[in-house]
Design a protein around this motif. Structure first.
Motif, PDB file in Angstrom:
ATOM      1  N   LYS A 131       7.610  20.514 -24.017  1.00 10.19           N
ATOM      2  CA  LYS A 131       8.900  20.553 -24.699  1.00 10.19           C
ATOM      3  C   LYS A 131       9.567  21.898 -24.459  1.00 10.19           C
ATOM      4  O   LYS A 131       8.928  22.953 -24.565  1.00 10.19           O
ATOM      5  CB  LYS A 131       8.724  20.321 -26.202  1.00 10.19           C
ATOM      6  CG  LYS A 131       8.197  18.936 -26.551  1.00 10.19           C
ATOM      7  CD  LYS A 131       8.110  18.746 -28.060  1.00 10.19           C
ATOM      8  CE  LYS A 131       7.587  17.353 -28.403  1.00 10.19           C
ATOM      9  NZ  LYS A 131       7.495  17.159 -29.880  1.00 10.19           N
ATOM     10  N   LEU A 132      10.862  21.842 -24.150  1.00  5.92           N
ATOM     11  CA  LEU A 132      11.618  23.062 -23.883  1.00  5.92           C
ATOM     12  C   LEU A 132      11.656  23.941 -25.115  1.00  5.92           C
ATOM     13  O   LEU A 132      11.950  23.489 -26.221  1.00  5.92           O
ATOM     14  CB  LEU A 132      13.037  22.709 -23.443  1.00  5.92           C
ATOM     15  CG  LEU A 132      13.950  23.887 -23.068  1.00  5.92           C
ATOM     16  CD1 LEU A 132      13.379  24.633 -21.874  1.00  5.92           C
ATOM     17  CD2 LEU A 132      15.356  23.389 -22.785  1.00  5.92           C
ATOM     18  N   ASN A 133      11.331  25.217 -24.905  1.00  2.00           N
ATOM     19  CA  ASN A 133      11.310  26.197 -25.993  1.00  2.00           C
ATOM     20  C   ASN A 133      12.557  27.055 -25.875  1.00  2.00           C
ATOM     21  O   ASN A 133      12.749  27.753 -24.872  1.00  2.00           O
ATOM     22  CB  ASN A 133      10.047  27.046 -25.890  1.00  2.00           C
ATOM     23  CG  ASN A 133       9.801  27.835 -27.150  1.00  2.00           C
ATOM     24  OD1 ASN A 133      10.460  27.646 -28.158  1.00  2.00           O
ATOM     25  ND2 ASN A 133       8.836  28.741 -27.095  1.00  2.00           N
ATOM     26  N   SER A 134      13.424  27.000 -26.863  1.00  3.16           N
ATOM     27  CA  SER A 134      14.718  27.676 -26.767  1.00  3.16           C
ATOM     28  C   SER A 134      14.579  29.192 -26.685  1.00  3.16           C
ATOM     29  O   SER A 134      15.261  29.847 -25.902  1.00  3.16           O
ATOM     30  CB  SER A 134      15.599  27.299 -27.964  1.00  3.16           C
ATOM     31  OG  SER A 134      14.952  27.632 -29.188  1.00  3.16           O
ATOM     32  N   LYS A 135      13.696  29.773 -27.495  1.00  2.00           N
ATOM     33  CA  LYS A 135      13.549  31.225 -27.491  1.00  2.00           C
ATOM     34  C   LYS A 135      12.141  31.596 -27.894  1.00  2.00           C
ATOM     35  O   LYS A 135      11.671  31.227 -28.957  1.00  2.00           O
ATOM     36  CB  LYS A 135      14.563  31.866 -28.447  1.00  2.00           C
ATOM     37  CG  LYS A 135      14.651  33.376 -28.328  1.00  2.00           C
ATOM     38  CD  LYS A 135      15.741  33.927 -29.209  1.00  2.00           C
ATOM     39  CE  LYS A 135      15.856  35.445 -29.060  1.00  2.00           C
ATOM     40  NZ  LYS A 135      16.913  36.013 -29.932  1.00  2.00           N
ATOM     41  N   GLU A 136      11.459  32.335 -27.037  1.00  8.24           N
ATOM     42  CA  GLU A 136      10.082  32.766 -27.308  1.00  8.24           C
ATOM     43  C   GLU A 136       9.933  34.211 -26.867  1.00  8.24           C
ATOM     44  O   GLU A 136      10.326  34.581 -25.754  1.00  8.24           O
ATOM     45  CB  GLU A 136       9.084  31.887 -26.562  1.00  8.24           C
ATOM     46  CG  GLU A 136       7.630  32.223 -26.827  1.00  8.24           C
ATOM     47  CD  GLU A 136       7.163  31.783 -28.213  1.00  8.24           C
ATOM     48  OE1 GLU A 136       6.143  32.311 -28.694  1.00  8.24           O
ATOM     49  OE2 GLU A 136       7.826  30.911 -28.804  1.00  8.24           O
ATOM     50  N   LEU A 137       9.399  35.045 -27.729  1.00  8.87           N
ATOM     51  CA  LEU A 137       9.232  36.461 -27.428  1.00  8.87           C
ATOM     52  C   LEU A 137       8.372  36.646 -26.173  1.00  8.87           C
ATOM     53  O   LEU A 137       7.287  36.080 -26.063  1.00  8.87           O
ATOM     54  CB  LEU A 137       8.578  37.163 -28.617  1.00  8.87           C
ATOM     55  CG  LEU A 137       8.331  38.671 -28.467  1.00  8.87           C
ATOM     56  CD1 LEU A 137       9.653  39.409 -28.337  1.00  8.87           C
ATOM     57  CD2 LEU A 137       7.533  39.208 -29.652  1.00  8.87           C
TER      58      LEU A 137
END
Length: 326
Positions: free
Chosen positions: A167-173
């Motif tokens: 699943k596409l992760n919109s924002k991850e550090l």
């Protein structure tokens, strides 16, 4: 030898204690390790003590600080498996190594209020895929995120894991682009491209692809896997290809899930073999071509039986995703 073998009384009975046998909690680690080595990966071992700057690059929880560290560079227990792999990639890049795959299995630590020690230890599997374009007269497939995604799926499938979803992760550090990895509804890891801040810290010019898998969750899921063996069918199979025009926001994974839900056990395999995006099908559309492999265990499939299966699949794709057969 001192007592003498002849002085030991003979007996027809034997007794022993099985309490000395301990369950191997790392049994799955060795299975992953052997699979990766057979597929061209090199195992890496990195220091579990890190500088504080290395512990804040990824969303891995609060790090555990050492009270009396040997140096500032080893002041914290690592809370992510990824920095060690990235520094190994930097080392190899500076020595002109143009293509390599690395993996590491190790413990990571976080602060935790749920344990008596105030810390939590978990084992993770880290993967790194580094590759530059090779100078060769033949055209090779690009080493990109989609190829690496396939290798992760292959790794998990080799141990019986199914229902793997990205699943596409919109924002991850720490990532410029990332995908969350699920088995069913359980997130077991993340894969993606490191962002520029991470690349600058590790002094890497070419972006590698990195993956972090939680071995604790995988071990728990592995215990529920039931392995079934079936004899190969003695009847011939048949293959049908379908090309579908859908909107760009519809993923191939969504289409494959719909195909599986609306087909019988005669459908053995689904493979995506072509993606087409040009002006003649519309700016907001794309075309995906799938190969469907049908086979029965009890008889040879007729054309009418396969047509019925394909038509049912096409109707469901149209109703759920607006897919149009090309």
């Amino acid at each position: 030898r001192i007592i003498g073998y002849d002085n030991i009384p003979s007996s027809t009975k034997f007794s022993g204690s099985y309490s000395s046998f301990v369950k191997d909690e790392n049994f799955l680690d060795n299975k992953f390790r052997m699979h990766l080595k057979y597929n061209g990966y090199n195992e890496h071992y990195s220091n579990s003590l890190q500088h504080h700057d290395h512990t804040i690059q990824f969303n891995s929880g609060e790090p555990v600080e050492i009270k009396n560290p040997l140096s500032r560079d080893m002041g914290f227990l690592r809370n992510s498996i990824l920095p060690g792999l990235l520094f190994a990639a930097s080392y190899n890049e500076k020595r002109q190594n143009k293509g390599f795959n690395l993996f590491e299995i190790g413990a990571v630590h976080n602060l935790s209020t749920k344990s008596k020690t105030g810390t939590c230890e978990q084992f993770h599997l880290g993967l790194l895929w580094y590759g530059l374009s090779q100078s060769h007269w033949r055209l090779f497939e690009e080493r990109d995120l989609f190829r690496f995604k396939g290798e992760i799926t292959k790794l998990l499938n080799s141990q019986g894991f199914e229902n793997i979803v990205f699943k596409l992760n919109s924002k991850e550090l720490g990532f410029s682009y990332s995908l969350k990895i699920y088995i069913g509804k359980t997130q077991i890891g993340i894969v993606g491209l490191p962002d520029n801040m991470v690349l600058k810290l590790c002094q890497i010019k070419q972006k590698p692809i990195i993956c972090d898998l939680n071995l604790k969750k995988l071990r728990e899921l592995y215990l529920n896997i039931k392995v079934n063996y079936t004899a190969p069918s003695q009847y011939p199979g048949t293959v049908r290809d379908i090309a579908l025009k859908v909107e760009k926001n519809v993923s191939a994974e969504q289409l494959i899930t719909t195909i599986k839900k609306n087909s019988s056990n005669k459908l053995l395999e689904i493979s995506l073999f072509d993606i087409y995006q040009q002006d003649d099908i519309g700016d907001n559309n794309k075309s995906l071509a799938f190969s469907l492999h049908f086979q029965s265990e009890s008889s040879t499939l007729t054309d009418d039986e396969v047509d019925t299966e394909v038509n049912k699949i096409l109707h469901s794709l149209k109703d759920l995703h607006g897919a149009i057969q090309r």
